[in-house]
Design a protein around this motif. Structure first.
Motif, PDB file in Angstrom:
ATOM      1  N   PHE A   1      28.645   3.178 -33.990  1.00 32.59           N
ATOM      2  CA  PHE A   1      29.170   4.547 -34.036  1.00 32.59           C
ATOM      3  C   PHE A   1      30.645   4.412 -34.384  1.00 32.59           C
ATOM      4  CE2 PHE A   1      25.833   4.978 -30.662  1.00 32.59           C
ATOM      5  CZ  PHE A   1      24.993   5.846 -31.335  1.00 32.59           C
TER       6      PHE A   1
ATOM      7  N   VAL B   1      32.665   1.670 -32.715  1.00 32.89           N
ATOM      8  CA  VAL B   1      31.964   1.138 -31.524  1.00 32.89           C
ATOM      9  C   VAL B   1      30.634   0.505 -31.927  1.00 32.89           C
ATOM     10  CG1 VAL B   1      30.946   1.731 -29.273  1.00 32.89           C
ATOM     11  CG2 VAL B   1      32.994   2.919 -30.074  1.00 32.89           C
TER      12      VAL B   1
ATOM     13  N   ALA C   1      27.615  -0.126 -30.465  1.00 33.93           N
ATOM     14  CA  ALA C   1      26.917   0.262 -29.225  1.00 33.93           C
ATOM     15  C   ALA C   1      25.775  -0.692 -28.900  1.00 33.93           C
ATOM     16  CB  ALA C   1      26.398   1.691 -29.355  1.00 33.93           C
TER      17      ALA C   1
ATOM     18  N   PRO D   1      25.259  -1.976 -16.910  1.00 36.52           N
ATOM     19  CA  PRO D   1      26.306  -1.045 -16.474  1.00 36.52           C
ATOM     20  C   PRO D   1      26.503   0.099 -17.466  1.00 36.52           C
ATOM     21  CG  PRO D   1      27.270  -3.097 -17.273  1.00 36.52           C
ATOM     22  CD  PRO D   1      25.783  -3.290 -17.288  1.00 36.52           C
ATOM     23  N   ASN D   2      27.296   1.085 -17.059  1.00 34.39           N
ATOM     24  CA  ASN D   2      27.560   2.222 -17.956  1.00 34.39           C
ATOM     25  C   ASN D   2      28.109   1.729 -19.287  1.00 34.39           C
ATOM     26  OD1 ASN D   2      26.767   3.965 -15.991  1.00 34.39           O
ATOM     27  ND2 ASN D   2      28.839   4.357 -15.231  1.00 34.39           N
ATOM     28  N   GLY D   3      27.600   2.320 -20.355  1.00 30.06           N
ATOM     29  CA  GLY D   3      28.085   1.965 -21.684  1.00 30.06           C
ATOM     30  C   GLY D   3      27.475   0.688 -22.246  1.00 30.06           C
ATOM     31  N   ALA D   4      26.450   0.131 -21.564  1.00 34.14           N
ATOM     32  CA  ALA D   4      25.848  -1.134 -22.007  1.00 34.14           C
ATOM     33  C   ALA D   4      25.055  -0.989 -23.309  1.00 34.14           C
ATOM     34  CB  ALA D   4      24.946  -1.692 -20.906  1.00 34.14           C
ATOM     35  N   GLY D   5      24.587   0.231 -23.582  1.00 28.72           N
ATOM     36  CA  GLY D   5      23.803   0.450 -24.801  1.00 28.72           C
ATOM     37  C   GLY D   5      22.347   0.791 -24.532  1.00 28.72           C
ATOM     38  N   LYS D   6      21.994   0.992 -23.249  1.00 32.13           N
ATOM     39  CA  LYS D   6      20.590   1.254 -22.877  1.00 32.13           C
ATOM     40  C   LYS D   6      20.066   2.545 -23.519  1.00 32.13           C
ATOM     41  CE  LYS D   6      21.716   1.638 -18.540  1.00 32.13           C
ATOM     42  NZ  LYS D   6      23.193   1.522 -18.593  1.00 32.13           N
ATOM     43  N   THR D   7      20.831   3.619 -23.356  1.00 30.34           N
ATOM     44  CA  THR D   7      20.382   4.909 -23.887  1.00 30.34           C
ATOM     45  C   THR D   7      20.276   4.853 -25.406  1.00 30.34           C
ATOM     46  OG1 THR D   7      21.507   5.957 -22.046  1.00 30.34           O
ATOM     47  CG2 THR D   7      20.831   7.401 -23.832  1.00 30.34           C
ATOM     48  N   THR D   8      21.192   4.120 -26.014  1.00 31.44           N
ATOM     49  CA  THR D   8      21.146   4.014 -27.481  1.00 31.44           C
ATOM     50  C   THR D   8      19.850   3.321 -27.909  1.00 31.44           C
ATOM     51  OG1 THR D   8      23.551   3.919 -27.505  1.00 31.44           O
ATOM     52  CG2 THR D   8      22.435   3.252 -29.523  1.00 31.44           C
TER      53      THR D   8
ATOM     54  N   TYR E   1      18.041   8.222 -32.970  1.00 32.79           N
ATOM     55  CA  TYR E   1      18.984   7.457 -33.790  1.00 32.79           C
ATOM     56  C   TYR E   1      18.223   6.542 -34.742  1.00 32.79           C
ATOM     57  CZ  TYR E   1      22.562   8.539 -30.231  1.00 32.79           C
ATOM     58  OH  TYR E   1      23.421   9.161 -29.358  1.00 32.79           O
TER      59      TYR E   1
ATOM     60  N   HIS F   1      18.782   2.777 -13.151  1.00 32.28           N
ATOM     61  CA  HIS F   1      19.902   2.163 -12.438  1.00 32.28           C
ATOM     62  C   HIS F   1      19.501   1.700 -11.038  1.00 32.28           C
ATOM     63  CE1 HIS F   1      23.327   2.724 -15.072  1.00 32.28           C
ATOM     64  NE2 HIS F   1      22.870   3.914 -15.399  1.00 32.28           N
TER      65      HIS F   1
HETATM   66  N1  LIG Z   1      26.514   9.441 -30.302  1.00 31.90           N
HETATM   67  C1  LIG Z   1      27.480   8.565 -30.020  1.00 31.90           C
HETATM   68  N2  LIG Z   1      28.651   8.571 -30.709  1.00 31.90           N
HETATM   69  C2  LIG Z   1      29.628   7.678 -30.461  1.00 31.90           C
HETATM   70  N3  LIG Z   1      29.537   6.713 -29.512  1.00 31.90           N
HETATM   71  C3  LIG Z   1      28.399   6.653 -28.791  1.00 31.90           C
HETATM   72  C4  LIG Z   1      27.315   7.567 -29.000  1.00 31.90           C
HETATM   73  N4  LIG Z   1      26.319   7.244 -28.139  1.00 31.90           N
HETATM   74  C5  LIG Z   1      26.752   6.208 -27.420  1.00 31.90           C
HETATM   75  N5  LIG Z   1      28.005   5.850 -27.815  1.00 31.90           N
HETATM   76  C6  LIG Z   1      28.793   4.724 -27.294  1.00 31.90           C
HETATM   77  O1  LIG Z   1      27.960   3.578 -27.349  1.00 31.90           O
HETATM   78  C7  LIG Z   1      28.140   2.780 -26.194  1.00 31.90           C
HETATM   79  C8  LIG Z   1      26.799   2.609 -25.479  1.00 31.90           C
HETATM   80  O2  LIG Z   1      26.438   3.844 -24.902  1.00 31.90           O
HETATM   81  P1  LIG Z   1      25.045   4.122 -24.196  1.00 31.90           P
HETATM   82  O3  LIG Z   1      25.005   5.572 -23.830  1.00 31.90           O
HETATM   83  O4  LIG Z   1      23.944   3.605 -25.023  1.00 31.90           O
HETATM   84  O5  LIG Z   1      25.184   3.227 -22.869  1.00 31.90           O
HETATM   85  P2  LIG Z   1      24.286   3.246 -21.566  1.00 31.90           P
HETATM   86  O6  LIG Z   1      24.022   1.834 -21.219  1.00 31.90           O
HETATM   87  O7  LIG Z   1      23.106   4.103 -21.737  1.00 31.90           O
HETATM   88  O8  LIG Z   1      25.268   3.886 -20.486  1.00 31.90           O
HETATM   89  P3  LIG Z   1      24.963   4.903 -19.266  1.00 31.90           P
HETATM   90  O9  LIG Z   1      24.304   4.086 -18.216  1.00 31.90           O
HETATM   91  O10 LIG Z   1      26.317   5.372 -18.872  1.00 31.90           O
HETATM   92  O11 LIG Z   1      24.080   6.020 -19.788  1.00 31.90           O
HETATM   93  C9  LIG Z   1      29.204   3.461 -25.344  1.00 31.90           C
HETATM   94  O12 LIG Z   1      30.445   2.866 -25.666  1.00 31.90           O
HETATM   95  C10 LIG Z   1      29.148   4.893 -25.817  1.00 31.90           C
HETATM   96  O13 LIG Z   1      30.387   5.524 -25.660  1.00 31.90           O
END
Ligand SMILES: Nc1ncnc2c1ncn2[C@@H]1O[C@H](COP(=O)(O)OP(=O)(O)OP(=O)(O)O)[C@@H](O)[C@H]1O
Length: 282
Positions: free
Chosen positions: A27, A30, A32, A51-58, A67, A228
């Motif tokens: 992104f 970043v 991700a 942890p938060n921001g690890a990339g799981k949701t992506t 995506y 989590h």
């Molecule tokens: N649509 C987007 N545009 C820009 N950056 C994004 C987008 N989606 C995620 N990111 C970035 O990608 C990285 C991974 O985010 P992601 O949401 O996948 O993490 P996560 O492990 O699911 O975290 P959480 O547990 O907080 O949900 C983070 O730095 C986030 O800010």
């Protein structure tokens, strides 16, 4: 006949239901997700932690096709055989036997539980608009089947008591189960659960663990979840993939992943957190 002529039969290796290869998502500046590969086997519960921001949701959003990866691909053994999931249109994903729930429940608040389930089932309908409008025999049969499935799922998840209640008036824990029910009405091969325990108390989280186990054991549905709560993760997961800063840290059974030094350092952070995790998963 000697042994050489009668070799021991080789057990066929089961084909994974989903196979992610070298996935990366960028992104802007970043990264991700960075070169992530994993297989999800048929019939298992596979969990993404980190942890938060690890990339799981992506990663989750790559599978539900919200995506598209910057590079890499996902193969999926759908109802019609092996397909390249990353080339499918997002609106076709539900029809491929992939259903999902959302971290922040997305239900029709001012409809009953039964109606939410029937709407969920709509993705399975093979009838067109005209057939529906004219209520042809095919449309009637589809409607009947949808109702049967909804009733079956209501019974399976013990929602009979809430069947005709408006979603808006239900406790949060029940709404989370209704979301799972709606996903099950589409008869998925793969169920994606986005933080199923978020917002639930300890008792509701225990109930959710039972439902996930029943979905796997009784319905044979493969589950991929982001979670989590390590108590829930340890209880229901066959395998866990730990991520940090977009990369794979460790993959294995919950116990293996929990004792991985890289996971302890990056995911848990402090010794206090590690002891609390051990207490939770003992
Ligand atoms: N649509 C987007 N545009 C820009 N950056 C994004 C987008 N989606 C995620 N990111 C970035 O990608 C990285 C991974 O985010 P992601 O949401 O996948 O993490 P996560 O492990 O699911 O975290 P959480 O547990 O907080 O949900 C983070 O730095 C986030 O800010």
């Amino acid at each position: 006949m000697n042994a050489a002529m009668n070799p021991t039969p080789v057990q066929p290796v089961p084909q994974p239901l989903l196979s992610a290869r070298q996935l990366s998502v960028r992104f802007g500046g970043v990264l991700a997700v960075n070169n992530v590969s994993f297989d999800v086997q048929q019939g298992e519960v596979f969990t993404l932690i980190g942890p938060n921001g690890a990339g799981k949701t992506t990663v989750f959003n790559l599978i539900s096709r919200i995506y598209t990866p910057t590079s890499g691909e996902i193969d999926y053994l759908g109802p019609q055989g092996l397909i390249r999931l990353t080339e499918q249109a997002p609106q076709d994903v539900a029809g491929l036997g992939i259903a999902r729930t959302f971290q922040n429940i997305e239900l029709f608040e001012h409809a009953t539980v039964l109606h939410n389930l029937l709407i969920g089932r709509h993705t399975q309908r093979k009838t067109g608009l005209w057939q529906d409008l004219l209520f042809t025999r095919t449309a009637r049969e589809a409607e009947l089947k949808a109702r049967e499935k909804a009733e079956e799922v209501i019974e399976f998840l013990d929602l009979q008591h809430h069947r005709d209640a408006m979603v808006a008036g239900l406790p949060y824990g029940v709404r989370k189960v209704v979301e799972v029910a709606r996903a099950l009405c589409t008869e998925p091969k793969l169920l994606l659960l986005d933080e199923p325990s978020s917002g639930l108390n300890v008792e509701e989280t225990e109930d959710m663990a039972f439902w996930i186990q029943d979905i796997k054991n009784d319905l044979g549905i493969t589950v991929l979840m982001v979670e989590h709560d390590m108590t829930l993760v340890s209880k229901v997961s066959d395998r866990v993939l730990a991520m940090n800063q977009g990369e794979v840290l460790a993959m294995g059974t919950p116990r293996e992943v929990q004792s991985d030094p890289g996971v302890i350092e990056a995911y848990l952070g402090s010794v206090d957190d590690v002891s609390s995790l051990r207490r939770q998963t003992a």
